[in-house]
Scaffold this motif. Structure first.
Motif, mmCIF file in Angstrom:
data_model
loop_
_atom_site.group_PDB
_atom_site.id
_atom_site.type_symbol
_atom_site.label_atom_id
_atom_site.label_comp_id
_atom_site.label_asym_id
_atom_site.label_seq_id
_atom_site.Cartn_x
_atom_site.Cartn_y
_atom_site.Cartn_z
ATOM 1 N N ASN A 195 16.234 12.160 5.587
ATOM 2 C CA ASN A 195 15.661 12.360 4.667
ATOM 3 C C ASN A 195 13.939 12.583 4.950
ATOM 4 O OD1 ASN A 195 13.643 11.695 2.168
ATOM 5 N ND2 ASN A 195 15.828 11.502 0.946
ATOM 6 N N THR A 196 13.502 13.728 4.725
ATOM 7 C CA THR A 196 12.168 13.880 4.990
ATOM 8 C C THR A 196 11.232 13.892 3.747
ATOM 9 O OG1 THR A 196 12.212 16.136 5.271
ATOM 10 C CG2 THR A 196 12.714 15.138 7.154
ATOM 11 N N ASP A 197 11.843 13.773 2.640
ATOM 12 C CA ASP A 197 11.072 13.759 1.406
ATOM 13 C C ASP A 197 9.910 12.455 1.373
ATOM 14 O OD1 ASP A 197 11.838 16.088 0.158
ATOM 15 O OD2 ASP A 197 13.751 15.110 -0.861
ATOM 16 N N TYR A 198 10.660 11.525 1.897
ATOM 17 C CA TYR A 198 9.898 10.318 1.797
ATOM 18 C C TYR A 198 8.591 10.382 2.849
ATOM 19 C CZ TYR A 198 10.701 7.760 6.301
ATOM 20 O OH TYR A 198 11.002 7.377 7.671
ATOM 21 N N ILE A 199 8.800 11.035 3.835
ATOM 22 C CA ILE A 199 7.965 11.454 4.995
ATOM 23 C C ILE A 199 6.863 12.108 4.432
ATOM 24 C CG2 ILE A 199 7.154 12.237 7.135
ATOM 25 C CD1 ILE A 199 9.940 11.544 8.016
ATOM 26 N N GLY A 200 7.052 13.230 3.401
ATOM 27 C CA GLY A 200 6.183 14.236 3.129
ATOM 28 C C GLY A 200 5.396 13.483 1.999
ATOM 29 N N PHE A 201 6.194 12.663 0.894
ATOM 30 C CA PHE A 201 5.699 12.078 -0.010
ATOM 31 C C PHE A 201 4.461 11.150 0.588
ATOM 32 C CE2 PHE A 201 5.441 8.644 -3.335
ATOM 33 C CZ PHE A 201 4.873 9.337 -4.379
ATOM 34 N N ARG A 202 4.984 10.156 1.220
ATOM 35 C CA ARG A 202 4.193 9.086 1.834
ATOM 36 C C ARG A 202 2.845 9.694 2.386
ATOM 37 N NH1 ARG A 202 5.674 4.083 6.024
ATOM 38 N NH2 ARG A 202 4.131 2.736 5.176
ATOM 39 N N LYS A 203 2.761 10.658 3.332
ATOM 40 C CA LYS A 203 1.697 11.272 4.172
ATOM 41 C C LYS A 203 0.748 11.833 2.948
ATOM 42 C CE LYS A 203 3.489 11.922 8.799
ATOM 43 N NZ LYS A 203 3.659 12.937 9.864
ATOM 44 N N SER A 204 1.405 12.593 1.992
ATOM 45 C CA SER A 204 0.492 13.257 0.759
ATOM 46 C C SER A 204 -0.122 12.184 0.005
ATOM 47 C CB SER A 204 1.423 14.219 0.391
ATOM 48 O OG SER A 204 2.496 13.468 -0.654
ATOM 49 N N LEU A 205 0.557 10.995 0.016
ATOM 50 C CA LEU A 205 -0.006 10.127 -1.245
ATOM 51 C C LEU A 205 -1.042 9.073 -0.380
ATOM 52 C CD1 LEU A 205 0.324 8.742 -3.834
ATOM 53 C CD2 LEU A 205 1.963 7.010 -2.729
ATOM 54 N N LYS A 206 -1.076 9.167 1.021
ATOM 55 C CA LYS A 206 -1.841 8.282 1.624
ATOM 56 C C LYS A 206 -3.452 8.468 1.291
ATOM 57 C CE LYS A 206 -2.857 5.729 5.824
ATOM 58 N NZ LYS A 206 -4.484 5.430 5.503
ATOM 59 N N PRO A 207 -4.018 9.708 1.294
ATOM 60 C CA PRO A 207 -5.413 9.902 0.897
ATOM 61 C C PRO A 207 -5.929 9.260 -0.326
ATOM 62 C CG PRO A 207 -4.390 11.900 2.147
ATOM 63 C CD PRO A 207 -3.045 10.855 1.672
ATOM 64 N N PHE A 208 -4.986 9.296 -1.409
ATOM 65 C CA PHE A 208 -5.153 8.994 -2.734
ATOM 66 C C PHE A 208 -5.339 7.407 -2.741
ATOM 67 C CE2 PHE A 208 -3.538 13.141 -3.140
ATOM 68 C CZ PHE A 208 -4.351 13.888 -4.005
ATOM 69 N N LEU A 209 -4.356 6.895 -1.999
ATOM 70 C CA LEU A 209 -4.274 5.331 -2.035
ATOM 71 C C LEU A 209 -5.590 4.644 -1.106
ATOM 72 C CD1 LEU A 209 -0.459 4.743 -1.057
ATOM 73 C CD2 LEU A 209 -1.795 4.634 -3.315
ATOM 74 N N ASP A 210 -5.995 5.589 -0.071
ATOM 75 C CA ASP A 210 -7.329 5.164 0.427
ATOM 76 C C ASP A 210 -8.381 5.241 -0.541
ATOM 77 O OD1 ASP A 210 -5.815 5.016 2.663
ATOM 78 O OD2 ASP A 210 -6.404 6.829 3.680
ATOM 79 N N LYS A 211 -8.394 5.851 -1.699
ATOM 80 C CA LYS A 211 -9.420 6.193 -2.592
ATOM 81 C C LYS A 211 -9.182 5.268 -3.682
ATOM 82 C CE LYS A 211 -10.339 11.297 -1.645
ATOM 83 N NZ LYS A 211 -10.107 12.239 -2.307
ATOM 84 N N GLN A 212 -8.008 4.773 -4.099
ATOM 85 C CA GLN A 212 -7.661 3.910 -5.482
ATOM 86 C C GLN A 212 -6.767 3.038 -5.056
ATOM 87 O OE1 GLN A 212 -6.534 7.166 -8.148
ATOM 88 N NE2 GLN A 212 -8.256 6.726 -9.352
ATOM 89 N N ASN A 213 -6.777 1.860 -5.556
ATOM 90 C CA ASN A 213 -5.980 0.569 -5.333
ATOM 91 C C ASN A 213 -4.700 0.792 -6.211
ATOM 92 O OD1 ASN A 213 -4.757 -1.482 -4.112
ATOM 93 N ND2 ASN A 213 -5.928 -3.027 -5.145
ATOM 94 N N HIS A 214 -3.519 1.104 -6.153
ATOM 95 C CA HIS A 214 -2.563 1.143 -7.173
ATOM 96 C C HIS A 214 -1.584 0.012 -6.900
ATOM 97 C CE1 HIS A 214 -4.084 5.068 -8.912
ATOM 98 N NE2 HIS A 214 -4.269 5.244 -7.784
ATOM 99 N N LYS A 215 -1.310 -0.654 -7.643
ATOM 100 C CA LYS A 215 -0.151 -1.714 -7.374
ATOM 101 C C LYS A 215 0.985 -1.600 -8.246
ATOM 102 C CE LYS A 215 -2.717 -4.511 -4.848
ATOM 103 N NZ LYS A 215 -2.007 -4.568 -3.418
ATOM 104 N N CYS A 216 0.853 -0.774 -9.514
ATOM 105 C CA CYS A 216 2.112 -0.577 -10.080
ATOM 106 C C CYS A 216 2.253 0.810 -10.265
ATOM 107 C CB CYS A 216 1.960 -1.122 -11.569
ATOM 108 S SG CYS A 216 1.735 -3.024 -11.476
ATOM 109 N N ALA A 217 3.495 1.595 -10.180
ATOM 110 C CA ALA A 217 3.768 2.714 -10.408
ATOM 111 C C ALA A 217 4.971 2.880 -11.489
ATOM 112 C CB ALA A 217 4.083 3.567 -9.308
ATOM 113 N N LEU A 218 4.905 4.235 -11.953
ATOM 114 C CA LEU A 218 6.062 4.528 -13.135
ATOM 115 C C LEU A 218 6.530 5.614 -12.193
ATOM 116 C CD1 LEU A 218 4.686 4.480 -16.571
ATOM 117 C CD2 LEU A 218 6.226 3.116 -15.657
ATOM 118 N N ILE A 219 7.829 5.735 -11.974
ATOM 119 C CA ILE A 219 8.999 7.163 -11.470
ATOM 120 C C ILE A 219 9.223 7.894 -12.764
ATOM 121 C CG2 ILE A 219 10.383 8.072 -9.994
ATOM 122 C CD1 ILE A 219 9.908 5.520 -8.219
ATOM 123 N N LEU A 220 8.802 8.763 -13.047
ATOM 124 C CA LEU A 220 9.651 9.892 -14.194
ATOM 125 C C LEU A 220 10.797 10.486 -13.660
ATOM 126 C CD1 LEU A 220 6.114 10.820 -15.896
ATOM 127 C CD2 LEU A 220 7.529 8.687 -16.201
ATOM 128 N N GLY A 221 11.988 10.308 -13.946
ATOM 129 C CA GLY A 221 13.127 10.664 -13.229
ATOM 130 C C GLY A 221 14.080 9.894 -12.518
#
Length: 253
Positions: A109-135
């Motif tokens: 599974n490389t989806d998690y690699i792609g998602f994690r790497k693409s998400l990281k720049p946003f997490l560096d800007k904003q502190n998110h503690k809770c998430a909703l996964i639609l689907g």
């Protein structure tokens, strides 16, 4: 089943999915092979049933080194594989298959690699503690796995919720306010149905939110437009796709 005929080249790769003429993977890898003078081909295996999937995997073609897997087979394909990478096993979904030297098929599974790497720049800007996964499909499992790695608590939201999951009707204004990271893993809003979007209360979205849509066609979905109108940060799934594709290539090499 419609199978495109691959050219006779040294290395062969392909995408297994259903109704995948639009797919990102074929264009991406074909251009990559041409640009880097790699003697390889990449074709679509448009499978209308699991029997079609099984037929593709049973082809005794030693040159066919790997496959990408997309909707709706990321989970259903697992019983046809000989072994699984530890991350794919933990996620419970496969989007990459490699034919090993002994002919056995191994799922990754490389989806998690792609998602994690693409998400990281946003997490560096904003502190998110809770998430909703639609689907709750195969892609959602890779998203959940990433959120666990990032220590972000989450809830699944589904039209047909199971135990521990939320229905869209359960999302109160207070909950939208609390869950500042909202990830759409459904196909809602994909071209040509570009006016569709998940049914959440967008009025509660604010500048402290990040809306992430795994859909990349169109570039800005209605889901993202609604979030941007409320001041939220937004991003689509293109960068995730590119990063997971490169991770797949590293596996195949």
């Amino acid at each position: 089943m419609h199978l495109e005929q691959p050219q006779t080249l040294m290395l062969k790769f392909g995408l297994i999915g259903k109704n995948i003429e639009y797919s990102f993977s074929r264009k991406y890898f074909s251009e990559k092979f041409e640009k880097n003078d790699i003697d390889a081909s990449y074709v679509n295996f448009d499978c209308q049933s699991l029997q079609d999937v099984r037929t593709v995997l049973q082809q005794k073609d030693e040159d066919h080194l790997g496959y990408n897997v997309t909707i709706p087979y990321k989970q259903a394909i697992i019983p046809y594989l000989d072994e699984m990478n530890k991350h794919a096993s933990a996620i419970g979904a496969v989007n990459v298959i490699k034919r090993l030297n002994n002919g056995r098929l191994k799922g990754y599974n490389t989806d998690y690699i792609g998602f994690r790497k693409s998400l990281k720049p946003f997490l560096d800007k904003q502190n998110h503690k809770c998430a909703l996964i639609l689907g709750t499909g195969g892609a959602s499992k890779a998203v959940a796995y990433t959120l666990e790695l990032e220590d972000i608590s989450f809830k699944y939201v589904s039209r047909n919720p199971k135990k521990g999951q939320l229905a869209y009707e359960d999302l109160t204004p207070a909950m939208i306010n609390k869950y500042t990271l909202i990830i759409n893993t459904t196909p809602l809003g994909t071209f040509p149905n570009v006016t569709e979007c998940p049914k959440i209360s967008y009025r509660q979205i604010s500048s402290k939110h990040l809306l992430y849509d795994l859909v990349y066609n169109p570039e800005e979905t209605q889901f993202l437009k609604n979030g941007k109108a409320q001041g939220a940060m937004t991003t689509n799934g293109y960068n995730m796709l590119r990063l997971q594709a490169e991770a797949a290539w590293r596996i195949w090499k």
